[in-house]
Design a protein around this motif. Structure first.
Motif, mmCIF file in Angstrom:
data_model
loop_
_atom_site.group_PDB
_atom_site.id
_atom_site.type_symbol
_atom_site.label_atom_id
_atom_site.label_comp_id
_atom_site.label_asym_id
_atom_site.label_seq_id
_atom_site.Cartn_x
_atom_site.Cartn_y
_atom_site.Cartn_z
ATOM 1 N N ILE A 91 0.857 -1.182 0.000
ATOM 2 C CA ILE A 91 0.000 0.000 0.000
ATOM 3 C C ILE A 91 0.893 1.232 0.000
ATOM 4 O O ILE A 91 1.698 1.430 0.905
ATOM 5 N N LEU A 92 0.780 2.024 -1.052
ATOM 6 C CA LEU A 92 1.592 3.231 -1.198
ATOM 7 C C LEU A 92 0.703 4.442 -0.982
ATOM 8 O O LEU A 92 -0.347 4.567 -1.612
ATOM 9 N N GLY A 93 1.121 5.333 -0.112
ATOM 10 C CA GLY A 93 0.296 6.480 0.230
ATOM 11 C C GLY A 93 1.013 7.789 0.057
ATOM 12 O O GLY A 93 2.239 7.884 0.138
ATOM 13 N N SER A 94 0.224 8.826 -0.214
ATOM 14 C CA SER A 94 0.731 10.179 -0.330
ATOM 15 C C SER A 94 -0.286 11.109 0.308
ATOM 16 O O SER A 94 -1.449 10.755 0.464
ATOM 17 N N ASP A 95 0.159 12.294 0.698
ATOM 18 C CA ASP A 95 -0.747 13.314 1.230
ATOM 19 C C ASP A 95 -0.590 14.544 0.360
ATOM 20 O O ASP A 95 0.203 15.435 0.636
ATOM 21 N N THR A 96 -1.349 14.590 -0.734
ATOM 22 C CA THR A 96 -1.133 15.606 -1.755
ATOM 23 C C THR A 96 -1.451 17.013 -1.304
ATOM 24 O O THR A 96 -1.031 17.980 -1.930
ATOM 25 N N ARG A 97 -2.228 17.149 -0.219
ATOM 26 C CA ARG A 97 -2.584 18.485 0.239
ATOM 27 C C ARG A 97 -1.874 18.871 1.531
ATOM 28 O O ARG A 97 -2.230 19.845 2.175
ATOM 29 N N ARG A 106 6.790 11.533 -4.655
ATOM 30 C CA ARG A 106 7.268 10.690 -3.574
ATOM 31 C C ARG A 106 6.111 9.921 -2.941
ATOM 32 O O ARG A 106 4.957 10.286 -3.080
ATOM 33 N N THR A 107 6.423 8.846 -2.227
ATOM 34 C CA THR A 107 5.434 8.129 -1.443
ATOM 35 C C THR A 107 5.693 8.425 0.026
ATOM 36 O O THR A 107 6.730 8.052 0.571
ATOM 37 N N ASP A 108 4.755 9.116 0.670
ATOM 38 C CA ASP A 108 4.928 9.470 2.069
ATOM 39 C C ASP A 108 4.712 8.279 2.990
ATOM 40 O O ASP A 108 5.214 8.250 4.108
ATOM 41 N N THR A 109 3.908 7.328 2.545
ATOM 42 C CA THR A 109 3.537 6.196 3.377
ATOM 43 C C THR A 109 3.729 4.900 2.607
ATOM 44 O O THR A 109 3.284 4.774 1.469
ATOM 45 N N ILE A 110 4.418 3.944 3.226
ATOM 46 C CA ILE A 110 4.662 2.645 2.623
ATOM 47 C C ILE A 110 4.253 1.585 3.629
ATOM 48 O O ILE A 110 4.828 1.504 4.725
ATOM 49 N N ILE A 111 3.256 0.799 3.291
ATOM 50 C CA ILE A 111 2.738 -0.227 4.196
ATOM 51 C C ILE A 111 2.717 -1.560 3.466
ATOM 52 O O ILE A 111 2.196 -1.668 2.359
ATOM 53 N N ASP A 118 -5.138 -18.194 6.760
ATOM 54 C CA ASP A 118 -6.477 -18.466 7.292
ATOM 55 C C ASP A 118 -7.382 -17.238 7.279
ATOM 56 O O ASP A 118 -8.564 -17.338 7.613
ATOM 57 N N ARG A 119 -6.854 -16.060 6.883
ATOM 58 C CA ARG A 119 -7.614 -14.821 6.744
ATOM 59 C C ARG A 119 -8.331 -14.412 8.034
ATOM 60 O O ARG A 119 -9.329 -13.697 8.008
ATOM 61 N N SER A 120 -7.773 -14.824 9.174
ATOM 62 C CA SER A 120 -8.420 -14.487 10.451
ATOM 63 C C SER A 120 -7.928 -13.164 11.018
ATOM 64 O O SER A 120 -8.463 -12.674 12.017
ATOM 65 N N SER A 121 -6.913 -12.575 10.400
ATOM 66 C CA SER A 121 -6.343 -11.329 10.901
ATOM 67 C C SER A 121 -5.625 -10.641 9.747
ATOM 68 O O SER A 121 -5.603 -11.132 8.623
ATOM 69 N N ALA A 122 -5.037 -9.483 10.042
ATOM 70 C CA ALA A 122 -4.204 -8.788 9.062
ATOM 71 C C ALA A 122 -3.161 -7.981 9.813
ATOM 72 O O ALA A 122 -3.448 -7.410 10.872
ATOM 73 N N GLN A 123 -1.939 -7.951 9.277
ATOM 74 C CA GLN A 123 -0.858 -7.194 9.882
ATOM 75 C C GLN A 123 -0.411 -6.114 8.897
ATOM 76 O O GLN A 123 -0.068 -6.426 7.741
ATOM 77 N N PHE A 124 -0.419 -4.853 9.352
ATOM 78 C CA PHE A 124 -0.038 -3.723 8.514
ATOM 79 C C PHE A 124 1.317 -3.197 8.995
ATOM 80 O O PHE A 124 1.423 -2.653 10.095
ATOM 81 N N ILE A 125 2.334 -3.397 8.165
ATOM 82 C CA ILE A 125 3.710 -3.085 8.541
ATOM 83 C C ILE A 125 4.143 -1.795 7.853
ATOM 84 O O ILE A 125 4.279 -1.750 6.625
ATOM 85 N N PHE A 305 -1.075 -3.060 13.747
ATOM 86 C CA PHE A 305 -0.313 -2.016 13.065
ATOM 87 C C PHE A 305 1.095 -2.017 13.629
ATOM 88 O O PHE A 305 1.296 -1.753 14.818
ATOM 89 N N LEU A 306 2.065 -2.319 12.784
ATOM 90 C CA LEU A 306 3.436 -2.546 13.208
ATOM 91 C C LEU A 306 4.387 -1.655 12.415
ATOM 92 O O LEU A 306 3.985 -1.006 11.446
#
Length: 350
Positions: A91-97, A106-111, A118-125, A305-306
């Motif tokens: 997941i690539l993020g930017s804050d254009t404003r 540039r990409t301000d956020t890289i996750i 098993d799709r029982s959870s999700a980890q966002f690094i 969230f890690l």
């Protein structure tokens, strides 16, 4: 401290726009908003919602813009998947404003989002944007081939070079790519009627209208939450505080979606999806509807969230950078490859 391997300058606002952005035209030069929210909202709908709204969601998905994320990524250089069925989404993020933003390429956020087998959870690094990493050479041969900040990869070679860079750094194969503009949080949060955020301390925003955030829980509208997510200079750990604030806002949105009656009200759900659907941009093979069906049991309490392991900040020449903790990085991302969820969660804690 290491020294730069080349005198090649870091990208600026005058850097050439990556190929993906040029071909997209002006509307797509603005990063698409809230793909992360869209992915998880579909997942939060549940079995009944997916079935009842399937035709509508499929029509929404047909309008989603696609990016060519993998064509220019040499297969021979890519890591192989270790655990069949697990999925990793970049997941690539930017804050254009953002008033402080100085480079739209540039990409301000890289996750790196890990979805276990098993799709029982999700980890966002979260990978700090100033992490000093090897960047492969760009397709045109004019950039990369040296160490640089990880977010330089997008400016130099678009999404494919960012995929290559993250895969080289982590050793984890990226299955899909999604993009988000954090500036779009305003519309999403207002559509939800605001969110609840807990501030770690009292502080005042450095941006007009210079809001004061008080320590403890408080309700924020879209403008306030976006302002909160941008703050870092008032905190000793700088950009790491900004990462925490973004993670707080994401979690608050998901909490509100799952508990605020959005999923059980067709009218509210329709308004919410309308506010996000035209802002989604993903790779050519990612189906949000199929993912929603797979992740129908996921709730915000199952999300972690890690942050990618680091040794802190320092300087390379004139640049302020974040140094990865090489030993911990190796074992941490090995746990991601093996789909060892407990190890991922313990290894990604600060």
């Amino acid at each position: 401290m290491p020294t730069p391997q080349s005198a090649e300058p870091e990208p600026t606002t005058d850097s050439p726009v990556p190929q993906e952005q040029e071909s997209a035209g002006k509307p797509r030069r603005r990063w698409r908003r809230i793909v992360l929210v869209s992915l998880l909202v579909v997942a939060l709908i549940g079995v009944g919602g997916v079935v009842a709204g399937g035709l509508y969601l499929r029509s929404v998905e047909s309008d989603i813009e696609r990016v060519d994320a993998f064509t220019d990524v040499p297969e021979e250089s890519r890591p192989q998947a270790v655990t069949k069925g697990a999925m990793n989404i970049l997941i690539l993020g930017s804050d254009t404003r953002d008033p402080e933003s100085t480079s739209g390429s540039r990409t301000d956020t890289i996750i790196l989002a890990h979805l276990p087998k098993d799709r029982s959870s999700a980890q966002f690094i979260s990978i700090p944007r100033d992490t000093w990493v090897p960047v492969p050479r760009s397709r045109d041969g004019n950039h990369g081939g040296r160490d640089a900040k990880v977010n330089a990869a997008y400016a130099w070679g678009g999404v494919p070079l960012m995929v290559q860079t993250v895969e080289k750094f982590t050793g984890v194969r990226v299955d899909h790519v999604a993009m988000v503009d954090f500036a779009g949080f305003k519309e999403i949060i207002d559509a939800l009627g605001g969110v609840q955020i807990t501030s770690e301390k009292n502080f005042t925003s450095i941006h007009p209208p210079f809001r004061t955030f008080t320590q403890g829980p408080q309700r924020m509208d879209g403008e306030a939450a976006l302002d909160y997510a941008r703050q870092r200079k008032q905190f000793a750990d700088g950009d790491f505080a900004r990462i925490r604030h973004q993670q707080q806002v994401i979690r608050a949105i998901l909490d509100k979606v799952s508990s605020g009656g959005i999923l059980t009200s067709p009218g509210k759900l329709n308004s919410f999806l309308q506010a996000t659907s035209d802002s989604v941009s993903v790779d050519k093979s990612l189906s949000l509807l199929d993912m929603g069906t797979e992740l129908r049991g996921l709730r915000s309490g199952n999300l972690s969230f890690l942050t990618s392991p680091t040794k802190g900040t320092g300087r390379v020449g004139t640049e302020s950078v974040v140094f990865a903790d090489a030993g911990r990085v190796k074992s941490f991302y090995d746990s991601v490859r093996r789909d060892a969820v407990d190890e991922i969660i313990s290894g990604g804690k600060s």
